[in-house]
Design a protein around this motif. Structure first.
Motif, PDB file in Angstrom:
ATOM      1  N   VAL A  79     -31.614 -21.541   1.665  1.00 50.78           N
ATOM      2  CA  VAL A  79     -32.641 -22.272   2.404  1.00 50.78           C
ATOM      3  C   VAL A  79     -33.982 -21.607   2.139  1.00 50.78           C
ATOM      4  O   VAL A  79     -34.048 -20.425   1.786  1.00 50.78           O
ATOM      5  N   VAL A  81     -38.246 -21.219   3.440  1.00 55.46           N
ATOM      6  CA  VAL A  81     -39.239 -21.328   4.500  1.00 55.46           C
ATOM      7  C   VAL A  81     -40.571 -20.896   3.896  1.00 55.46           C
ATOM      8  O   VAL A  81     -40.625 -19.912   3.145  1.00 55.46           O
ATOM      9  N   HIS A  87     -40.158 -18.374  11.149  1.00 60.45           N
ATOM     10  CA  HIS A  87     -38.847 -18.522  10.516  1.00 60.45           C
ATOM     11  C   HIS A  87     -37.800 -18.794  11.597  1.00 60.45           C
ATOM     12  O   HIS A  87     -37.954 -18.334  12.734  1.00 60.45           O
ATOM     13  N   ILE A  91     -32.243 -16.389  10.909  1.00 64.93           N
ATOM     14  CA  ILE A  91     -32.219 -16.453   9.448  1.00 64.93           C
ATOM     15  C   ILE A  91     -32.022 -15.081   8.806  1.00 64.93           C
ATOM     16  O   ILE A  91     -31.321 -14.953   7.809  1.00 64.93           O
ATOM     17  N   SER A  95     -28.457 -14.179   6.748  1.00 65.05           N
ATOM     18  CA  SER A  95     -28.665 -14.255   5.303  1.00 65.05           C
ATOM     19  C   SER A  95     -28.139 -12.989   4.646  1.00 65.05           C
ATOM     20  O   SER A  95     -28.139 -11.913   5.240  1.00 65.05           O
ATOM     21  N   GLN A  98     -32.701 -11.960   0.632  1.00 65.70           N
ATOM     22  CA  GLN A  98     -33.918 -12.768   0.691  1.00 65.70           C
ATOM     23  C   GLN A  98     -34.780 -12.418  -0.511  1.00 65.70           C
ATOM     24  O   GLN A  98     -34.891 -11.259  -0.896  1.00 65.70           O
ATOM     25  N   TYR A 104     -42.925 -19.370  -0.913  1.00 65.67           N
ATOM     26  CA  TYR A 104     -41.740 -19.538  -0.074  1.00 65.67           C
ATOM     27  C   TYR A 104     -40.896 -18.267  -0.033  1.00 65.67           C
ATOM     28  O   TYR A 104     -40.821 -17.512  -1.002  1.00 65.67           O
ATOM     29  N   CYS A 106     -36.984 -17.367   0.226  1.00 63.90           N
ATOM     30  CA  CYS A 106     -35.680 -17.995   0.000  1.00 63.90           C
ATOM     31  C   CYS A 106     -34.603 -17.084   0.566  1.00 63.90           C
ATOM     32  O   CYS A 106     -34.620 -15.870   0.343  1.00 63.90           O
ATOM     33  N   ALA A 118     -30.068 -23.030  10.189  1.00 60.55           N
ATOM     34  CA  ALA A 118     -31.417 -22.729   9.693  1.00 60.55           C
ATOM     35  C   ALA A 118     -32.206 -24.010   9.448  1.00 60.55           C
ATOM     36  O   ALA A 118     -33.395 -24.088   9.783  1.00 60.55           O
ATOM     37  N   ALA A 123     -35.933 -24.660   8.536  1.00 60.95           N
ATOM     38  CA  ALA A 123     -35.843 -24.311   7.115  1.00 60.95           C
ATOM     39  C   ALA A 123     -35.529 -25.570   6.309  1.00 60.95           C
ATOM     40  O   ALA A 123     -35.158 -26.606   6.865  1.00 60.95           O
ATOM     41  N   THR A 124     -35.657 -25.459   4.998  1.00 57.88           N
ATOM     42  CA  THR A 124     -35.349 -26.564   4.088  1.00 57.88           C
ATOM     43  C   THR A 124     -34.298 -26.095   3.095  1.00 57.88           C
ATOM     44  O   THR A 124     -34.365 -24.971   2.598  1.00 57.88           O
TER      45      THR A 124
END
Length: 135
Positions: A79, A81, A87, A91, A95, A98, A104, A106, A118, A123-124
């Motif tokens: 994901v 952000v 955030h 996350i 995770s 990172q 971004y 990740c 998330a 998040a995307t």
């Protein structure tokens, strides 16, 4: 992704990042953690196992009720952000690693539940962006 079917085993996702197997999990029992302690990165709160040791660790954990599953579709667990924005709360805890790409951050998440949470919190999914997977 490999599928793990043995009843009574807890699945732990493992990610091959830069030739090292990474995973994050709380293991019950002093014997289990004592065996894995040398692979634990205290600063990153994760286990880092070399390919040479992986089969042995996988077999050991199998005998203690944990099934290590090597994830081969990392994109589905990432994901993103925007940097310098809020955030999702969990996350960092959920995770494995990172990295930053462009504007971004990740995050490679431990499992699909963590990905969904998330995304729910803002998040995307990497797969919904044009970004390249940094892992």
């Amino acid at each position: 992704m490999a599928v793990f079917h043995r009843a009574g085993h807890e699945q732990v996702n493992v990610f091959d990042v830069d030739g090292i197997y990474l995973f994050k999990h709380y293991f019950e029992g002093e014997e289990v953690f004592a065996r894995l302690k040398q692979y634990y990165n205290n600063q990153q709160y994760r286990f880092e196992v070399s390919p040479e040791d992986f089969d042995e660790i996988q077999a050991f954990l199998d005998t203690h009720g944990y099934g290590l599953v090597l994830v081969d579709a990392l994109d589905l667990f990432v994901v993103v952000v925007r940097k310098y924005t809020a955030h999702p709360d969990n996350i960092f805890k959920k995770s494995v690693i990172q990295r930053s790409v462009d504007d971004y951050n990740c995050f490679l998440m431990v499992d699909q539940v963590a990905v969904v949470q998330a995304v729910y919190e803002g998040a995307t999914r990497l797969t919904d962006t044009n970004l390249k997977n940094p892992f």
